[in-house]
Write a protein that holds these residues in place. Structure first.
Motif, short mmCIF file in Angstrom:
data_model
loop_
_atom_site.label_atom_id
_atom_site.label_comp_id
_atom_site.label_asym_id
_atom_site.label_seq_id
_atom_site.Cartn_x
_atom_site.Cartn_y
_atom_site.Cartn_z
N MET A 3 0.92 -1.21 0.17
CA MET A 3 -0.15 -0.46 0.07
C MET A 3 0.47 1.44 -0.21
O MET A 3 1.66 1.44 0.79
CB MET A 3 -1.37 -0.61 1.17
N ALA A 12 0.60 4.60 0.26
CA ALA A 12 0.00 5.53 1.29
C ALA A 12 1.78 5.48 2.25
O ALA A 12 1.41 5.80 3.42
CB ALA A 12 -1.24 5.79 1.50
N VAL A 13 0.73 3.72 2.93
CA VAL A 13 1.63 3.20 4.07
C VAL A 13 2.48 3.20 3.61
O VAL A 13 3.31 3.80 5.21
CB VAL A 13 0.72 1.49 4.54
N ARG A 25 4.99 4.99 1.88
CA ARG A 25 5.69 6.09 2.32
C ARG A 25 5.47 6.87 3.46
O ARG A 25 6.44 7.70 4.12
CB ARG A 25 5.03 7.32 1.32
N ALA A 26 4.19 6.72 4.60
CA ALA A 26 3.84 7.25 4.96
C ALA A 26 5.30 6.64 6.69
O ALA A 26 6.01 6.96 7.24
CB ALA A 26 2.68 6.80 5.87
N ILE A 27 5.27 5.89 6.57
CA ILE A 27 6.38 4.67 7.07
C ILE A 27 7.79 5.09 7.06
O ILE A 27 8.50 5.71 8.01
CB ILE A 27 6.43 3.13 6.99
N ALA A 32 8.66 7.59 6.08
CA ALA A 32 9.08 9.20 5.99
C ALA A 32 9.32 9.36 7.48
O ALA A 32 10.39 10.04 8.07
CB ALA A 32 7.56 10.39 5.85
N LEU A 33 8.37 8.51 7.95
CA LEU A 33 8.69 8.24 9.63
C LEU A 33 10.53 8.35 9.85
O LEU A 33 11.29 8.56 10.75
CB LEU A 33 8.31 7.37 10.75
N LYS A 75 -0.69 -3.24 12.75
CA LYS A 75 -1.01 -2.13 12.57
C LYS A 75 -2.43 -1.46 13.07
O LYS A 75 -3.31 -2.25 13.53
CB LYS A 75 -1.40 -2.10 10.88
N PRO A 76 -2.35 -0.70 12.92
CA PRO A 76 -1.99 0.86 13.07
C PRO A 76 -1.10 0.73 14.50
O PRO A 76 -1.42 0.68 15.43
CB PRO A 76 -2.56 1.84 12.68
N ASN A 135 -7.34 -0.72 9.51
CA ASN A 135 -6.18 -0.89 10.11
C ASN A 135 -5.41 -0.25 9.42
O ASN A 135 -4.32 1.02 9.50
CB ASN A 135 -5.91 -1.89 10.95
N ASN A 136 -5.30 -1.01 7.87
CA ASN A 136 -4.37 -0.28 7.05
C ASN A 136 -4.28 1.48 6.88
O ASN A 136 -3.37 1.90 6.78
CB ASN A 136 -4.21 -0.82 5.84
N LEU A 151 -5.48 3.85 8.37
CA LEU A 151 -5.44 4.61 9.39
C LEU A 151 -3.76 5.28 10.24
O LEU A 151 -3.45 5.82 10.50
CB LEU A 151 -5.55 4.54 11.24
N GLN A 152 -3.27 3.89 9.22
CA GLN A 152 -1.95 3.87 9.36
C GLN A 152 -0.71 5.43 8.95
O GLN A 152 -0.34 6.35 9.69
CB GLN A 152 -0.91 2.54 8.80
N PRO A 153 -1.24 5.64 7.49
CA PRO A 153 -0.50 6.87 7.80
C PRO A 153 -0.98 8.11 8.14
O PRO A 153 -0.23 9.35 7.95
CB PRO A 153 -0.94 6.69 5.37
N MET A 161 -2.00 8.09 10.76
CA MET A 161 -1.74 8.60 11.89
C MET A 161 -0.30 8.98 12.26
O MET A 161 0.70 9.73 13.01
CB MET A 161 -1.36 7.19 12.78
N ILE A 162 0.74 8.15 11.21
CA ILE A 162 1.92 8.81 11.06
C ILE A 162 2.68 9.81 10.83
O ILE A 162 3.19 11.13 10.98
CB ILE A 162 2.77 7.76 10.12
N TYR A 163 1.72 10.38 9.65
CA TYR A 163 1.29 11.76 9.19
C TYR A 163 1.29 12.97 10.08
O TYR A 163 1.94 14.28 10.39
CB TYR A 163 0.88 11.67 8.13
N LEU A 214 4.33 13.18 12.89
CA LEU A 214 5.34 14.15 11.98
C LEU A 214 5.29 15.54 11.37
O LEU A 214 5.78 16.24 12.56
CB LEU A 214 5.70 13.39 10.15
#
Ligand SMILES: Cc1cc2nc3c(=O)[nH]c(=O)nc-3n(C[C@H](O)[C@H](O)[C@H](O)COP(=O)(O)O)c2cc1C
Ligand SMILES: Nc1ncnc2c1ncn2[C@@H]1O[C@H](COP(=O)(O)OP(=O)(O)O)[C@@H](O)[C@H]1O
Ligand SMILES: [Mg+2]
Lengths: 127, 386
Positions: A10, A12-13, A15-17, A19-20, A105-106, B167-168, B170-172, B174-176, B179
Motif C-alpha cells: 500500500m 500511502a502506508v 510512504r508514511a512509514i 517518511a517516519l 497496524k496501526p 487498520n491499514n 489509519l496508519q498513514p 497517524m504517522i503523518y 510527523l
C-alpha cells in the motif's frame, strides 16, 4: 542510523512509514511487493528489513523465508493490519516463527522507532 | 395355491368393521403426534377423543378433557388473533394450520403447532374436526439459536473485513499527523493542535477497530496457567475500580476455585469491565452487582447479575451485536458486549443474558477449562513482539 528495506504494497502506508524512518535518521529503500523486496534485499546490504505480511505476488512469508536463507541475514520486522481472510494476529503469529519482531497496524510513531532501534542498535534484544 | 401373503391380504380386506376400528384406535394411540377429535354437532364443539400423545404433551388425563372445548389449553400468552382465525375457519368448516402458545396442566407454556381438518360426511351424519398438535418449543429454540449464531458469524466476517481495511488506512494518518505536528519547521501552535486532533482521532479510530476485531476474533493465545481464584480475582478487583461508590460488589464461590486456567488477564479485565460498567449504568450508579462462580465438570460457570431494571425483551436478541446500544450518543458505543462476546467465544465458551425473576439482568458465562492445564504451550523464547 540503520539501512532499512521497507516492503509494503500500500503506497500511502509505505510512504508514511518511510517518511517516519527517515525522520528517525534512517536510510530507507522502498519496495512495493515481496518479489521486488527480495530482489532489493539481494542487491544491497541492509541492517533491517521491514515487511508487510499480506501482499500480492510474493507475500511477507515468502520474504521472511527468502531472507532467512541469506548468509548475512538482516534483522526482520513483520508488520500487518490483517485482512478479512486472515487476522493480523494470525499473520503475525505465523511471521513470529521467522521474524525478530512483529507489529500490528496501526502502530504509533514512537513504537516503530523504538523497535527499529532495539533491533539494529548495539544492545541486543531481550529474549 | 395361495401364498401366506395372499392369505394375509385376504384376511385384512375381510377385516370386520369392528376389528378395523380396534386397529385404528391402537394406531392412533401409538402415533407420535397429538390427535384430537371434536364433535361439531354438540354445542361449543366438545372434544370426544384424544390420543395418548395428547395426554402426554398436555399433562391432562382423557377424563379431564373429554366434553370440553379445546380452548382450555390457551392462556395469557396465546395470540388472540390466531384464536379468531381458528374460529373463522371452523365456522366455514375449512382446514387451518396455526402456531400458538398453549399451556400444559402444570401451567408450563409450550409452542403448539396445530393443524385442524373438518371431518364431514352428511350421509353418515358426521360433522366433526380432527386436530393434530405438535409441541415445537424445542425445535423453535434450536432454530433460533442457529439463526442467532449465523447472524453473529456474518457480523463477525463483516466486522473483520472492515476493520482490517481500516487498520491499514489509519496508519498513514497517524504517522503523518504526528510527523507534521512535531516537524521542526512548524512553530504555529494552532497548527500543532489541529494536527494533534487528527492523531488523537486516528488513534481513537484504531481503538474502535481493535474492539470490533475482538468481537470477530476466534481462537486466542493462552497464557501461563494460574489458579482461577487468583486470575479471576485479580481481574474482578481491577474491573471493580470502574464502579461508582453507590455500587457494591459481592463475589461468591470464587475463592474456592483452585483449578488452573490459562485465560488472558487483559481479556478477563475487558469482559468484567464491560459487564460491570453496563450493570452500573443500568442501575444509575446505585445498586448491587453479584458475581457467582462455580465449576461443573470441565466448565467454569460465571454469573454476573445486577439489581437494575433488566434488559427489555425486544432488545435481548440484539444485545451482543457490535454497535447496538440503547444509550444516548456519546454515552454508549455498543461495543462492550460484542467485545465480551468475541473474547468468551475465543475461549471456546459462550455468554448469554436473562432477566432475573425479581429484577435485574444476569449475564451467564460458560468457559471450558482445559483438561490438562499443567503442560500448556509456552511461547518460543526466541520470539519477541511489541
Ligand atoms: C379438533 C380441535 C382441536 C383443537 N385443538 C386446539 C389446541 O390444541 N389448542 C388450542 O389453543 N385450540 C385448539 N382448538 C381450537 C379451540 O377449540 C377453539 O376452536 C378456538 O379457540 C376458537 O374458538 P373460540 O374463539 O370460541 O375460543 C381446537 C379445535 C378443534 C376443533
Ligand atoms: N446489565 C444490564 N442491564 C440492562 N441492560 C443492559 C445491561 N448490560 C447491557 N445492557 C444493554 O445492552 C446494550 C449494549 O451494551 P454494550 O454492548 O455494552 O454497549 P453500550 O454499553 O455502549 O451501550 C446497552 O446499551 C444496554 O441497553
Ligand atoms: Mg457497555
Amino acid at each position: 542510523m540503520a539501512r532499512i528495506l521497507l516492503i509494503d504494497d500500500m503506497a500511502a502506508v509505505r510512504r508514511a512509514i518511510a517518511a517516519l524512518l527517515k525522520r528517525g535518521g534512517h536510510e530507507v529503500t522502498e519496495a512495493s511487493d515481496g518479489e521486488a523486496g527480495i530482489a532489493a534485499a539481494k542487491a544491497s546490504e541492509f541492517d533491517l528489513i521491514i515487511t508487510d505480511m499480506l501482499m500480492p505476488k510474493k507475500d511477507g512469508t515468502d520474504v521472511l523465508l527468502a531472507i532467512t536463507r541469506f548468509e548475512r541475514r538482516p534483522k526482520l520486522l513483520a508488520i500487518s493490519g490483517g485482512s478479512g481472510a486472515l487476522s493480523e494476529t494470525d499473520a503475525l503469529r505465523l511471521a513470529s516463527l521467522t521474524a525478530d519482531a512483529t507489529l500490528a497496524k496501526p502502530f504509533d510513531n514512537d513504537t516503530l522507532l523504538r523497535v527499529v532501534e532495539r533491533l539494529t542498535g548495539s544492545t541486543r534484544m531481550e529474549q | 395355491m395361495p401364498t401366506s401373503f395372499d392369505n394375509k391380504a385376504a384376511s385384512l380386506s375381510a377385516m370386520s368393521e369392528h376389528a378395523l376400528a380396534a386397529m385404528l384406535r391402537v394406531a392412533v394411540d401409538a402415533s407420535p403426534v397429538c390427535i384430537s377429535i371434536s364433535d361439531m354437532t354438540s354445542p361449543d364443539a366438545p372434544l370426544i377423543f384424544v390420543n395418548k400423545e395428547f395426554c402426554q404433551t398436555t399433562g391432562y388425563g382423557p377424563h379431564e378433557v373429554i366434553g370440553r372445548n379445546c380452548r382450555f389449553l390457551q392462556g395469557e400468552g396465546t395470540n388472540r388473533d390466531t384464536v379468531s382465525q381458528m374460529r373463522a375457519a371452523i365456522e366455514k368448516r375449512e382446514p387451518i394450520s396455526v402456531e400458538m402458545m398453549n399451556y400444559r396442566r402444570s401451567g408450563q407454556p409450550f409452542l403448539n403447532r396445530l393443524e385442524l381438518a373438518p371431518v364431514f360426511n352428511p350421509a353418515l351424519g358426521i360433522d366433526a374436526y380432527v386436530g393434530v398438535q405438535r409441541d415445537i418449543t424445542e425445535f423453535r429454540a434450536t432454530e433460533a439459536t442457529r439463526r442467532e449464531r449465523e447472524k453473529m458469524e456474518a457480523l463477525g466476517r463483516l466486522a473483520s473485513g472492515f476493520s482490517h481495511e481500516l487498520n491499514n488506512l489509519l496508519q498513514p494518518i497517524m504517522i503523518y499527523g504526528k510527523l507534521l505536528s512535531t516537524s521542526p519547521e512548524v512553530r504555529d501552535a494552532e497548527f500543532t493542535e489541529q494536527m494533534g486532533t487528527i492523531v488523537d482521532c486516528a488513534t481513537a479510530a484504531g481503538d474502535v477497530t481493535a474492539k470490533v476485531l475482538r468481537f470477530a476474533r476466534s481462537g486466542v493465545a493462552s497464557t501461563h496457567p494460574e489458579p482461577i481464584s487468583q486470575r479471576l480475582g485479580e481481574a474482578i478487583r481491577m474491573a471493580s475500580r470502574l464502579l461508582p461508590a453507590g455500587v457494591s460488589l459481592e463475589v461468591i464461590g470464587l475463592a474456592e476455585l483452585e483449578r488452573l486456567c490459562t485465560v488472558d488477564s487483559a481479556d478477563l479485565l475487558q469482559v468484567f469491565g464491560n459487564l460491570f460498567r453496563n450493570a452500573s449504568d443500568a442501575m444509575n450508579g446505585e445498586g448491587r452487582i453479584r458475581v457467582t462462580a462455580f465449576i461443573e465438570g470441565s466448565t467454569l460457570s460465571l454469573s454476573v447479575s445486577d439489581t437494575g431494571p433488566g434488559v427489555p425483551l425486544h432488545v435481548i436478541s440484539r444485545l451482543f451485536e457490535p454497535f447496538f446500544s440503547t444509550k444516548p450518543p456519546g454515552q454508549g458505543t455498543g461495543l462492550g458486549l460484542s467485545t465480551a462476546y468475541g473474547i468468551v467465544h475465543g475461549w471456546g465458551g459462550s455468554i448469554a443474558v436473562q432477566n432475573r425473576a425479581g429484577s435485574g439482568a444476569e449475564f451467564i458465562l460458560s468457559i471450558p477449562l482445559q483438561q490438562n492445564t499443567e503442560h500448556s504451550e509456552i511461547e518460543p523464547p526466541w520470539h519477541a513482539s511489541f
